[in-house]
Design a protein around this motif. Sequence first.
Motif, short mmCIF file in Angstrom:
data_model
loop_
_atom_site.label_atom_id
_atom_site.label_comp_id
_atom_site.label_asym_id
_atom_site.label_seq_id
_atom_site.Cartn_x
_atom_site.Cartn_y
_atom_site.Cartn_z
N PHE A 84 -61.98 -50.33 -29.51
CA PHE A 84 -61.63 -49.48 -30.64
C PHE A 84 -60.20 -49.72 -31.05
CE2 PHE A 84 -64.17 -46.39 -32.68
CZ PHE A 84 -65.22 -46.03 -31.85
N ILE B 226 -65.78 -47.10 -20.28
CA ILE B 226 -64.91 -46.29 -21.14
C ILE B 226 -63.68 -47.11 -21.52
CG2 ILE B 226 -63.45 -44.22 -21.31
CD1 ILE B 226 -65.34 -42.91 -19.23
N ASP B 227 -63.13 -47.76 -20.51
CA ASP B 227 -61.94 -48.59 -20.70
C ASP B 227 -62.22 -49.71 -21.71
OD1 ASP B 227 -60.03 -50.91 -18.84
OD2 ASP B 227 -59.26 -49.23 -20.02
N ASN C 158 -68.55 -41.79 -21.54
CA ASN C 158 -67.71 -40.68 -21.13
C ASN C 158 -68.53 -39.64 -20.38
OD1 ASN C 158 -65.14 -39.40 -21.12
ND2 ASN C 158 -65.81 -38.02 -22.73
N CYS D 77 -62.78 -48.20 -25.32
CA CYS D 77 -61.56 -47.68 -25.93
C CYS D 77 -60.63 -48.82 -26.33
CB CYS D 77 -60.84 -46.71 -24.99
SG CYS D 77 -61.70 -45.14 -24.82
N GLN D 78 -60.57 -49.84 -25.48
CA GLN D 78 -59.73 -51.00 -25.82
C GLN D 78 -60.28 -51.69 -27.06
OE1 GLN D 78 -56.76 -51.88 -24.16
NE2 GLN D 78 -56.62 -53.03 -26.05
N VAL E 213 -69.30 -44.90 -26.48
CA VAL E 213 -68.16 -44.33 -25.76
C VAL E 213 -68.43 -42.87 -25.38
CG1 VAL E 213 -66.62 -43.52 -27.63
CG2 VAL E 213 -65.65 -44.49 -25.56
N LEU E 214 -69.14 -42.16 -26.24
CA LEU E 214 -69.51 -40.78 -25.90
C LEU E 214 -70.43 -40.77 -24.68
CD1 LEU E 214 -70.13 -39.17 -29.41
CD2 LEU E 214 -68.31 -38.63 -27.80
#
Lengths: 166, 167
Positions: A116, A109-110, A101, A113-114, A97-98
């Motif tokens: 996570f 990213i979407d 980003n 994050c989902q 994710v880093l």
Amino acid sequence: MASSSKTEQKKMLILKSSEEEEFEIEESIAVQSGTIKNMVEDDFTLIPLPNVDTETLIKIIKYMKKHGEKTKSNEKDIEEFDKEFVKKSFTELKELVLAANYLHITSLIDLLCQAFADRIKNKSVKAIREIFGIPNDFTPEEEAEVYEQHKWAHEEGKEHIDHSAY
Amino acid sequence: MGTSIDNGVPVPEDLTLEILQRLPVKSLLRFKCISKNWYNLINSPVFVRKHYNYHGSNKRPKILFHDFDEDASNDTIRMTIISEDDSEGGGGTPLIEKPHHLRGFGVDMSLDGPVDGVFLFNGTKSKTEYDPFLGLWNPATRVVTTLPPFHFKPQPALLQDIGAYIL
């Protein structure tokens, strides 16, 4: 006279990881990354990515290649790929994710994050602290006060709370 | 020990917020206990708005059914929130039945709203005398707030036997 785009050679780029390993990739696929797109517009063909290690870059390239060949017929296939893609440890997800980003790959990213959110939503407070490396700066009295404020959220369904930090 | 992912590089706040905004309210309320930073993040009006907007756009509608019965005792609040099910055939899962946290706020439970997920209700503190008050109710967080006493006479609400509201 405009030349036919069909005879155009596919432009290739080279992505270089923080460990100096190089990977060739089609420009049309790589520009799913906003960061890479900007560099291409500034005429770069060798793209150094000092923030992304080799292991993570390989995964990201895999993602971009899969999503680069999106058609109406393979949507299910890509959904399956995404589902499998996020079956990774929290450490790997965090690295990804880093990197996503930094590279401005919105769909990735979407997705991450989902993933996570789905994995942590039923976890205990202690488990979250461990996963994110967050020290508890509440005093026991302060923490008890915050707990009381939303007691129902802690108490209801507490048999389903997941205490593992994995 | 453990699998701390904070191995040197912390998750930047904007990414943390991206993750948090996708969480259900119940999880967020629990996670306020994690640290002062998370407490402030989750409470911040900017985040609350972000979370509301995110879920608003993806939202499956929920319907709140309120069986308003003047003769019912204070203990019986016949209210159910139903959400479209993920399961085949739908049908709806009751999310809150007979919300206990609303007990004691008055027999007269006419509801108005919701606005941004919050209802305004008209309650009475006493059964014997007219001692009305206004309150705010957020079904997602289950927080009930009594508003300061008012000095105007509220317009009589359209009394319905059953109210259905879309959340």
